[in-house]
Design an enzyme around this catalytic site. Structure first.
Site, PDB file in Angstrom:
ATOM      1  N   ARG A   1      36.892  37.173 -19.948  1.00 44.04           N
ATOM      2  CA  ARG A   1      37.936  37.604 -20.888  1.00 44.04           C
ATOM      3  C   ARG A   1      38.374  36.408 -21.732  1.00 44.04           C
ATOM      4  O   ARG A   1      38.810  35.387 -21.190  1.00 44.04           O
ATOM      5  CB  ARG A   1      39.135  38.190 -20.152  1.00 44.04           C
ATOM      6  CG  ARG A   1      38.853  39.560 -19.560  1.00 44.04           C
ATOM      7  CD  ARG A   1      40.079  40.131 -18.879  1.00 44.04           C
ATOM      8  NE  ARG A   1      39.740  41.384 -18.213  1.00 44.04           N
ATOM      9  CZ  ARG A   1      40.002  42.582 -18.694  1.00 44.04           C
ATOM     10  NH1 ARG A   1      40.607  42.703 -19.855  1.00 44.04           N
ATOM     11  NH2 ARG A   1      39.675  43.672 -18.026  1.00 44.04           N
TER      12      ARG A   1
ATOM     13  N   GLU B   1      40.934  35.485 -23.204  1.00 43.02           N
ATOM     14  CA  GLU B   1      42.386  35.493 -23.343  1.00 43.02           C
ATOM     15  C   GLU B   1      42.905  34.063 -23.242  1.00 43.02           C
ATOM     16  O   GLU B   1      42.559  33.340 -22.307  1.00 43.02           O
ATOM     17  CB  GLU B   1      43.034  36.347 -22.254  1.00 43.02           C
ATOM     18  CG  GLU B   1      42.722  37.825 -22.356  1.00 43.02           C
ATOM     19  CD  GLU B   1      43.307  38.625 -21.207  1.00 43.02           C
ATOM     20  OE1 GLU B   1      43.770  39.739 -21.449  1.00 43.02           O
ATOM     21  OE2 GLU B   1      43.292  38.129 -20.072  1.00 43.02           O
TER      22      GLU B   1
ATOM     23  N   ARG C   1      47.588  32.428 -12.553  1.00 45.10           N
ATOM     24  CA  ARG C   1      46.914  33.588 -11.975  1.00 45.10           C
ATOM     25  C   ARG C   1      45.898  34.228 -12.930  1.00 45.10           C
ATOM     26  O   ARG C   1      45.496  35.361 -12.726  1.00 45.10           O
ATOM     27  CB  ARG C   1      47.920  34.628 -11.500  1.00 45.10           C
ATOM     28  CG  ARG C   1      48.831  35.194 -12.572  1.00 45.10           C
ATOM     29  CD  ARG C   1      49.728  36.266 -11.986  1.00 45.10           C
ATOM     30  NE  ARG C   1      50.370  37.062 -13.018  1.00 45.10           N
ATOM     31  CZ  ARG C   1      51.011  38.192 -12.793  1.00 45.10           C
ATOM     32  NH1 ARG C   1      51.068  38.662 -11.563  1.00 45.10           N
ATOM     33  NH2 ARG C   1      51.559  38.870 -13.776  1.00 45.10           N
ATOM     34  N   HIS C   2      45.513  33.512 -13.998  1.00 44.74           N
ATOM     35  CA  HIS C   2      44.522  34.024 -14.940  1.00 44.74           C
ATOM     36  C   HIS C   2      43.376  33.028 -15.099  1.00 44.74           C
ATOM     37  O   HIS C   2      43.596  31.811 -15.091  1.00 44.74           O
ATOM     38  CB  HIS C   2      45.145  34.288 -16.314  1.00 44.74           C
ATOM     39  CG  HIS C   2      46.048  35.477 -16.344  1.00 44.74           C
ATOM     40  ND1 HIS C   2      47.397  35.383 -16.097  1.00 44.74           N
ATOM     41  CD2 HIS C   2      45.789  36.788 -16.585  1.00 44.74           C
ATOM     42  CE1 HIS C   2      47.944  36.594 -16.192  1.00 44.74           C
ATOM     43  NE2 HIS C   2      46.995  37.460 -16.481  1.00 44.74           N
TER      44      HIS C   2
ATOM     45  N   GLU D   1      50.021  41.871  -9.190  1.00 40.46           N
ATOM     46  CA  GLU D   1      49.002  42.912  -9.304  1.00 40.46           C
ATOM     47  C   GLU D   1      47.639  42.368  -8.881  1.00 40.46           C
ATOM     48  O   GLU D   1      47.205  41.322  -9.353  1.00 40.46           O
ATOM     49  CB  GLU D   1      48.920  43.405 -10.746  1.00 40.46           C
ATOM     50  CG  GLU D   1      47.813  44.423 -10.994  1.00 40.46           C
ATOM     51  CD  GLU D   1      47.448  44.555 -12.462  1.00 40.46           C
ATOM     52  OE1 GLU D   1      46.283  44.878 -12.748  1.00 40.46           O
ATOM     53  OE2 GLU D   1      48.328  44.307 -13.308  1.00 40.46           O
TER      54      GLU D   1
ATOM     55  N   SER E   1      43.855  47.722 -10.230  1.00 40.42           N
ATOM     56  CA  SER E   1      44.345  48.762 -11.124  1.00 40.42           C
ATOM     57  C   SER E   1      43.264  49.817 -11.262  1.00 40.42           C
ATOM     58  O   SER E   1      42.070  49.497 -11.292  1.00 40.42           O
ATOM     59  CB  SER E   1      44.682  48.166 -12.496  1.00 40.42           C
ATOM     60  OG  SER E   1      45.197  49.160 -13.362  1.00 40.42           O
TER      61      SER E   1
ATOM     62  N   ARG F   1      42.283  36.371  -7.434  1.00 42.00           N
ATOM     63  CA  ARG F   1      43.728  36.475  -7.227  1.00 42.00           C
ATOM     64  C   ARG F   1      44.043  36.841  -5.782  1.00 42.00           C
ATOM     65  O   ARG F   1      45.010  36.334  -5.192  1.00 42.00           O
ATOM     66  CB  ARG F   1      44.305  37.511  -8.192  1.00 42.00           C
ATOM     67  CG  ARG F   1      45.809  37.470  -8.312  1.00 42.00           C
ATOM     68  CD  ARG F   1      46.303  38.444  -9.361  1.00 42.00           C
ATOM     69  NE  ARG F   1      45.982  38.001 -10.718  1.00 42.00           N
ATOM     70  CZ  ARG F   1      46.320  38.666 -11.806  1.00 42.00           C
ATOM     71  NH1 ARG F   1      46.992  39.810 -11.711  1.00 42.00           N
ATOM     72  NH2 ARG F   1      46.000  38.208 -12.997  1.00 42.00           N
TER      73      ARG F   1
END
Length: 379
Positions: free
Chosen positions: A156, A158, A164-165, A302, A305, A353
């Protein structure tokens, strides 16, 4: 021989032969009386990073010299934990009839729009690194596989600078057909989590007991908290049309742990407005303003999902258009729906995570051997 050993820099590689005998003075009750020494590889000195020293070192320094950092027993224990967790998930899902698959990681289009895609020059044609195997695992439902999972990297683009990313991460993705609602998916997910933790605890009980103690499997079923209720529990007005923020998730985790004593819980019934860009999410037939989508949170973070997918092509096309995309941009994906697609659903589960949380790490980068973020491309 002792003079030569004393002169060797730390972390050199040696082979020593000699006689092993019992010794009450030795830490482990035995000692080696050396008779032959071979220096296999002499280390440079000074070391850029201490291996046995109990001195705190900045994270960047550790990752700049990751090979030395990984020699520390406490760091290697994280990856024994990771291996045991993955083995536990595989054993659990195989026991529930799931088939492990591998899907492409170079794609013509993404599953969630183009803003977070890495472009690739594919023999002169535009392509992208996979954000997730979402479209392919759904296509397999139309191919008759019915129960599949994949543990693989995803990417990703981002610009996230959080603990946590990651830019490159590992995800456990699962899909199952002929479901009668989101509860069927949640039951599989919570069983897999409990059984993976139980397996890891047993596996590490001798090699890493300090980590094994943290892996007490939680009780089932996990609490189910509708999204509207979650908004109330964190003290914000309902129907905001936005997802919970990081601090709100933490607050919810504290509330649920204090109320139910549960580290794991589901947030259910996500509003369609929150999942508008998730075009494959099925809207609830009794209330189209809601979806059957859910998150699994662990101590206010989280980790997974998912939910039921839209399997009817006409409504899928409507969802794609409402997300600002053109259905004709997904020809292979849509073809799987044109010739009979069963009701299905699944989830994506963040391995890195989960390892970070179970190992008690302060930064998700410590859960990967060689982490990648927007600043780090080596080692």
């Amino acid at each position: 021989m002792f003079a030569e050993l004393e002169a060797l820099p730390r972390e050199s590689i040696v082979a020593v032969e000699g006689k092993v005998q019992r010794s009450a003075k030795a830490n482990r009750g035995v000692e080696l009386l050396p008779e032959k020494l071979e220096v296999i590889a002499r280390s440079e000195s000074p070391l850029p990073l201490g291996v046995v020293d109990k001195v705190s070192v900045e994270l960047d320094t550790r990752f700049n010299h990751r090979v030395l950092d990984l020699r520390k027993p406490s760091v290697r224990a994280v990856f024994r934990l990771r291996s045991a967790i993955l083995e536990g998930f595989r054993r659990s899902l195989a026991g529930m009839g799931f088939l492990e698959v591998e899907t492409p990681k170079i794609l013509r289009q993404g599953a969630e729009g183009g803003a977070t895609l890495f472009p690739v020059d594919y023999f002169g044609k535009p392509a992208f690194l996979a954000q997730s195997p979402q479209l392919y695992k759904q296509m397999l439902m139309g191919a008759g596989f019915e129960r599949v999972f994949e543990i693989a990297p995803a990417f990703r683009a981002e610009p996230s600078d959080t603990v946590r990313h990651l830019t490159e991460f590992s995800s456990l993705d699962l899909e199952m057909a002929y479901i009668d609602g989101p509860e069927a998916i949640r039951e599989v997910l919570e069983r897999a989590v409990v059984e993976a933790l139980a397996h890891a605890r047993e596996r590490l009980s001798e090699s890493a007991p300090e980590i094994a103690e943290r892996l007490a499997p939680p009780k089932r079923p996990f609490p189910r908290i509708p999204f509207a209720e979650a908004e109330g529990l964190v003290g914000r007005p309902g129907a905001t049309g936005r997802d919970l923020g990081t601090e709100e998730e933490k607050r919810l985790g504290e509330v649920v742990k204090g109320r139910d004593g549960a580290p794991f819980y589901f947030i259910t019934d996500y509003p369609t407005s929150v999942k508008a860009s998730t075009f494959y999410a099925e809207r609830r037939p009794d209330d189209p303003s809601l979806t059957g989508y859910f998150d699994l949170d662990f101590d206010g973070v989280e980790v997974a999902s998912g939910g039921p997918r839209e399997h009817r092509i006409a409504r899928l096309d409507e969802n794609i258009r409402s997300a600002g995309l053109d259905p004709e941009s997904f020809p292979a994906y849509r073809e799987a729906f044109r010739f009979g697609m069963p009701p299905h659903g699944g989830f994506g589960f963040g391995i890195d995570r989960f390892v970070q949380l179970t190992a008690g790490l302060s930064n998700i980068r410590e859960a990967r051997l060689f982490p990648r973020d927007r600043y780090r491309l080596e080692p």
